[in-house]
Design a protein around this motif. Structure first.
Motif, PDB file in Angstrom:
ATOM      1  N   PHE A 149       0.796  -1.278   0.266  1.00  0.00           N
ATOM      2  CA  PHE A 149      -0.045   0.088  -0.118  1.00  0.00           C
ATOM      3  C   PHE A 149       0.936   1.409  -0.110  1.00  0.00           C
ATOM      4  CE2 PHE A 149      -1.528   3.666   2.276  1.00  0.00           C
ATOM      5  CZ  PHE A 149      -2.768   3.818   1.775  1.00  0.00           C
ATOM      6  N   VAL A 198      -4.716  -1.606  -3.895  1.00  0.00           N
ATOM      7  CA  VAL A 198      -4.258  -2.727  -2.858  1.00  0.00           C
ATOM      8  C   VAL A 198      -5.214  -3.390  -2.246  1.00  0.00           C
ATOM      9  CG1 VAL A 198      -2.515  -3.045  -1.147  1.00  0.00           C
ATOM     10  CG2 VAL A 198      -1.988  -1.442  -2.654  1.00  0.00           C
ATOM     11  N   ALA A 248      -4.296   4.468  -3.577  1.00  0.00           N
ATOM     12  CA  ALA A 248      -3.622   3.131  -3.178  1.00  0.00           C
ATOM     13  C   ALA A 248      -4.543   2.433  -2.443  1.00  0.00           C
ATOM     14  CB  ALA A 248      -2.683   3.758  -2.127  1.00  0.00           C
ATOM     15  N   ILE A 249      -5.723   2.651  -1.943  1.00  0.00           N
ATOM     16  CA  ILE A 249      -6.596   1.883  -1.326  1.00  0.00           C
ATOM     17  C   ILE A 249      -7.358   1.128  -2.335  1.00  0.00           C
ATOM     18  CG2 ILE A 249      -8.843   1.956  -0.057  1.00  0.00           C
ATOM     19  CD1 ILE A 249      -6.866   2.226   1.810  1.00  0.00           C
ATOM     20  N   PRO A 276      -6.750  -3.206   0.983  1.00  0.00           N
ATOM     21  CA  PRO A 276      -6.256  -3.826   2.159  1.00  0.00           C
ATOM     22  C   PRO A 276      -7.541  -4.057   3.269  1.00  0.00           C
ATOM     23  CG  PRO A 276      -5.970  -1.376   2.261  1.00  0.00           C
ATOM     24  CD  PRO A 276      -6.290  -1.787   0.872  1.00  0.00           C
TER      25      PRO A 276
END
Length: 280
Positions: free
Chosen positions: A175, A208, A204-205, A210
């Protein structure tokens, strides 16, 4: 069972946040004894003892930049590599804890990130990320963000990065690699975008994906936007500069040390309100 290391981390780039940081440390130490890392830049070393007067404070160099706001953004991107802990709570230095937040650490056993949404969470309405007139920008926010290369969608969320709790693992490391890549896009499009990290964070969220737990606004209550909230429970984390901090929060950090420091600060330390870099 292996004991996980836990700690806090904040950023201090330039003198404008110094008074906030002193009170940040005082508030943390009222409720927590975990180590606190300060990523620091453009602060005279003669002032370092004022920070390390609090127990278990670790000073680390932040990525250096003439612009302290940009330095703080670069430091935020470096949180993963600069944290020494298995479980880390990052807080902006203008935050005041009003109680302990042990539950945030405990939830990092199950989640990669614990975050709070921005007061305007819909990325399609995030005019705060763009240069120019907000009314004129509103219909084209997503179009502009996508056009520069940020992989955002209509349902993407803008998180307030004043609180980022994360654990050390491969997903989170990935991330932060993506976070850096997308922030470089923002830096390269300063004609269209303000120097803020929320767009890169949201991108980025999206990339990736997460495992996230979204905390209620009581964990990152921005007093400037108090009219936007409907709060039913007690505020745990108050987010505001010291100059605008309500008296009940100032009482949390009040001590002989902070009272003497505040007298000193009136003559020597500028505050965030007067920071000319904030509008860059």
């Amino acid at each position: 069972m292996v004991n996980k290391t836990r700690g806090f981390i904040t950023i201090l780039t330039g003198l404008y946040s110094f008074q906030d940081c002193i009170h940040f440390l005082a508030a943390i130490r009222k409720f927590h004894q975990e180590p606190i890392i300060i990523l620091i830049d453009r602060v005279p070393q003669i002032l370092y003892p004022l920070l390390t007067a609090f127990k278990n404070v670790i000073l680390k160099p932040a990525p250096s930049n003439e612009n302290p706001v940009l330095a703080s953004r670069l430091a935020k991107i470096s949180l993963y590599s600069l944290s020494e802990f298995d479980q880390t709570i990052f807080l902006d230095s203008d935050i005041c804890l009003l109680t302990n937040i042990n539950d945030v650490f405990e939830n990092l056993d199950k989640f990669d990130f614990l975050l709070t949404e921005d007061v305007q969470p819909a990325i399609t309405k995030a005019t705060n990320l763009l240069r120019g007139n907000q009314q004129e920008n509103l219909p084209k926010v997503l179009q502009i963000l996508q056009s520069v290369g940020l992989p955002l969608q209509e349902n993407s969320v803008q998180y307030n990065s004043g609180l980022i709790a994360f654990r050390k693992n491969e997903i989170v490391q990935n991330f932060f690699t993506e976070f850096q890549k997308y922030f470089e896009i923002i830096q390269n499009h300063q004609d269209q975008l303000l120097l803020r990290d929320q767009g890169a964070f949201a991108a980025a969220i999206e990339t990736v994906r997460p495992k996230i737990k979204v905390l209620p606004p009581t964990y990152n209550y921005l007093s400037k936007w108090k009219d936007c909230y409907q709060i039913e429970k007690d505020i745990k984390v108050l987010h505001c500069t010291y100059a605008y901090r309500p008296q009940y929060a100032k009482n949390i950090t009040s001590s002989v040390y902070t009272k003497v420091f505040d007298k000193f600060a009136q003559f020597v330390i500028p505050n965030q309100v007067t920071n000319p870099w904030r509008g860059k």
